[in-house]
Design a protein around this motif. Structure first.
Motif, short mmCIF file in Angstrom:
data_model
loop_
_atom_site.label_atom_id
_atom_site.label_comp_id
_atom_site.label_asym_id
_atom_site.label_seq_id
_atom_site.Cartn_x
_atom_site.Cartn_y
_atom_site.Cartn_z
N GLN A 14 -99.21 15.03 2.23
CA GLN A 14 -99.27 13.72 1.59
C GLN A 14 -98.56 13.69 0.25
O GLN A 14 -98.15 14.73 -0.27
N PHE A 15 -98.40 12.46 -0.27
CA PHE A 15 -97.93 12.27 -1.65
C PHE A 15 -99.09 11.64 -2.41
O PHE A 15 -99.80 10.79 -1.86
N ASN A 16 -99.19 11.96 -3.67
CA ASN A 16 -100.28 11.41 -4.46
C ASN A 16 -100.23 9.88 -4.55
O ASN A 16 -101.25 9.21 -4.43
N LEU A 17 -99.02 9.32 -4.75
CA LEU A 17 -98.91 7.88 -5.02
C LEU A 17 -98.57 7.05 -3.79
O LEU A 17 -98.18 5.89 -3.92
N CYS A 18 -98.69 7.59 -2.62
CA CYS A 18 -98.33 6.85 -1.40
C CYS A 18 -99.53 6.03 -0.92
O CYS A 18 -100.61 6.58 -0.70
N PRO A 19 -99.35 4.71 -0.76
CA PRO A 19 -100.49 3.87 -0.36
C PRO A 19 -101.06 4.24 1.01
O PRO A 19 -102.27 4.13 1.23
N PHE A 20 -100.20 4.69 1.93
CA PHE A 20 -100.69 5.07 3.26
C PHE A 20 -101.54 6.35 3.17
O PHE A 20 -102.49 6.54 3.92
N CYS A 21 -101.17 7.20 2.21
CA CYS A 21 -101.95 8.44 1.99
C CYS A 21 -103.29 8.11 1.35
O CYS A 21 -104.31 8.73 1.67
N ALA A 60 -96.49 17.18 -0.24
CA ALA A 60 -95.18 17.34 0.41
C ALA A 60 -94.04 16.75 -0.43
O ALA A 60 -92.88 16.87 -0.06
N ARG A 61 -94.35 16.12 -1.54
CA ARG A 61 -93.31 15.58 -2.43
C ARG A 61 -92.87 16.65 -3.44
O ARG A 61 -91.69 16.88 -3.65
N ASN A 62 -93.87 17.31 -4.03
CA ASN A 62 -93.56 18.21 -5.16
C ASN A 62 -93.56 19.69 -4.82
O ASN A 62 -93.05 20.49 -5.60
N LYS A 78 -90.40 15.40 10.88
CA LYS A 78 -89.80 14.39 9.98
C LYS A 78 -90.51 14.38 8.64
O LYS A 78 -91.68 14.79 8.53
N TYR A 79 -89.77 13.84 7.66
CA TYR A 79 -90.29 13.74 6.30
C TYR A 79 -91.00 12.40 6.16
O TYR A 79 -90.39 11.41 5.75
N GLN A 80 -92.24 12.38 6.59
CA GLN A 80 -93.04 11.16 6.45
C GLN A 80 -94.49 11.56 6.25
O GLN A 80 -94.99 12.47 6.92
N VAL A 81 -95.14 10.90 5.31
CA VAL A 81 -96.55 11.16 5.06
C VAL A 81 -97.32 9.85 5.17
O VAL A 81 -96.72 8.79 5.00
N PRO A 82 -98.62 9.89 5.44
CA PRO A 82 -99.40 11.09 5.66
C PRO A 82 -99.13 11.71 7.04
O PRO A 82 -98.73 11.02 7.97
N CYS A 83 -99.37 13.00 7.11
CA CYS A 83 -99.26 13.71 8.38
C CYS A 83 -100.39 14.74 8.42
O CYS A 83 -100.56 15.50 7.47
N TYR A 141 -98.71 11.96 12.86
CA TYR A 141 -98.18 11.03 11.86
C TYR A 141 -98.87 9.67 12.01
O TYR A 141 -99.55 9.44 12.99
N GLU A 142 -98.64 8.81 11.07
CA GLU A 142 -99.12 7.42 11.01
C GLU A 142 -100.58 7.36 10.53
O GLU A 142 -101.50 7.86 11.19
N SER A 143 -100.75 6.70 9.38
CA SER A 143 -102.08 6.61 8.77
C SER A 143 -103.13 6.03 9.72
O SER A 143 -104.25 6.54 9.78
N SER A 144 -102.76 5.01 10.49
CA SER A 144 -103.76 4.39 11.38
C SER A 144 -104.15 5.34 12.50
O SER A 144 -105.33 5.42 12.88
N1 LIG Z 1 -96.35 3.61 9.01
C1 LIG Z 1 -96.53 4.79 8.22
C2 LIG Z 1 -95.78 4.61 6.93
C3 LIG Z 1 -95.77 5.87 6.10
C4 LIG Z 1 -94.74 5.83 4.97
O1 LIG Z 1 -93.92 4.90 4.89
N2 LIG Z 1 -94.76 6.84 4.12
C5 LIG Z 1 -93.79 6.97 3.09
C6 LIG Z 1 -94.45 7.26 1.75
S1 LIG Z 1 -95.45 5.90 1.17
C7 LIG Z 1 -92.90 8.14 3.39
O2 LIG Z 1 -93.29 9.08 4.05
N3 LIG Z 1 -91.65 8.10 2.89
C8 LIG Z 1 -90.73 9.19 3.06
C9 LIG Z 1 -89.78 9.27 1.91
O3 LIG Z 1 -90.18 8.95 0.78
O4 LIG Z 1 -88.68 9.73 2.14
C10 LIG Z 1 -98.01 5.07 8.04
O5 LIG Z 1 -98.83 4.13 8.14
O6 LIG Z 1 -98.37 6.24 7.84
#
Ligand SMILES: N[C@@H](CCC(=O)N[C@@H](CS)C(=O)NCC(=O)O)C(=O)O
Length: 126
Positions: A49-56, A75-77, A91-96, A110-113
Motif C-alpha cells: 500500500q501507499f500511506n496517502l492512497c484513498p483506496f488503501c 510499496a511507494r517508498n 503490476k504497480y497498483q495498490v492496495p494489493c 488487487y482492487e480495494s473492493s
Molecule cells: N480500482 C483500484 C484503484 C487503485 C488505485 O488507483 N491505486 C493507485 C494509488 S491511489 C495506484 O496504485 N497508482 C499507481 C501509481 O501511482 O503508479 C482499487 O479500488 O483498488
C-alpha cells in the motif's frame, strides 16, 4: 503544471488520511481464542500500500474494523516492496493483498473492493 498536480494530490491524500484518523472505526474486542485464530490466519498476509492512497485507506479501515493484524508494506517508498509487487504481483497498483496459502502458494489480490469483500467474507463474525 506537473508540480501543481503532484502537490494537489499530496494535499488531498493528507486530507483523506486526516479524515480517516478522526473517523476511525473502533477495533472490536476479540476473545483471546478468537484473536489467536485470527492472528494465525493473517500471519501469511501482507498489504502492499501507499500511506496517502484513498483506496488503501479504505482497505486499512476494513482491516481495523474487523480487528485484524495484517502487515503493511510501503510499496511507494520501499524499493524492496515496490519491486516485489511489480515482479510477483504483476503490476504497480495498490492496495494489493498478498496471501500465502497453507501449501505455500501465493495469491496477489488487487482492487480495494475485492480485498475488502474477501476479508469480510473470511473474517466477519455472523
Ligand atoms: N480500482 C483500484 C484503484 C487503485 C488505485 O488507483 N491505486 C493507485 C494509488 S491511489 C495506484 O496504485 N497508482 C499507481 C501509481 O501511482 O503508479 C482499487 O479500488 O483498488
Amino acid at each position: 503544471m506537473k508540480y501543481i498536480f503532484r502537490s494537489l494530490r499530496w494535499f488531498l491524500g493528507q486530507f483523506i488520511v486526516f479524515i480517516d484518523w478522526i473517523t476511525r472505526p473502533k477495533k472490536p474486542k476479540h476473545t483471546p481464542e478468537r484473536k489467536s485464530k485470527l492472528d494465525a490466519a493473517t500471519a501469511n498476509m501482507a498489504l502492499y500500500q501507499f500511506n496517502l492512497c484513498p483506496f488503501c485507506v479504505k482497505t486499512r479501515r476494513k482491516v481495523r474494523k474487523l480487528g485484524l493484524e495484517i502487515e503493511t508494506r510501503d510499496a511507494r517508498n520501499d524499493p524492496k516492496w515496490n519491486t516485489e509487487l511489480v515482479s510477483e504481483g504483476g503490476k504497480y497498483q495498490v492496495p494489493c493483498l498478498r496471501i500465502m496459502g497453507e501449501n505455500g502458494e501465493v495469491q496477489w489480490m488487487y482492487e480495494s473492493s475485492t480485498i475488502n469483500d474477501y476479508l469480510e467474507q473470511r473474517f466477519a463474525q455472523s
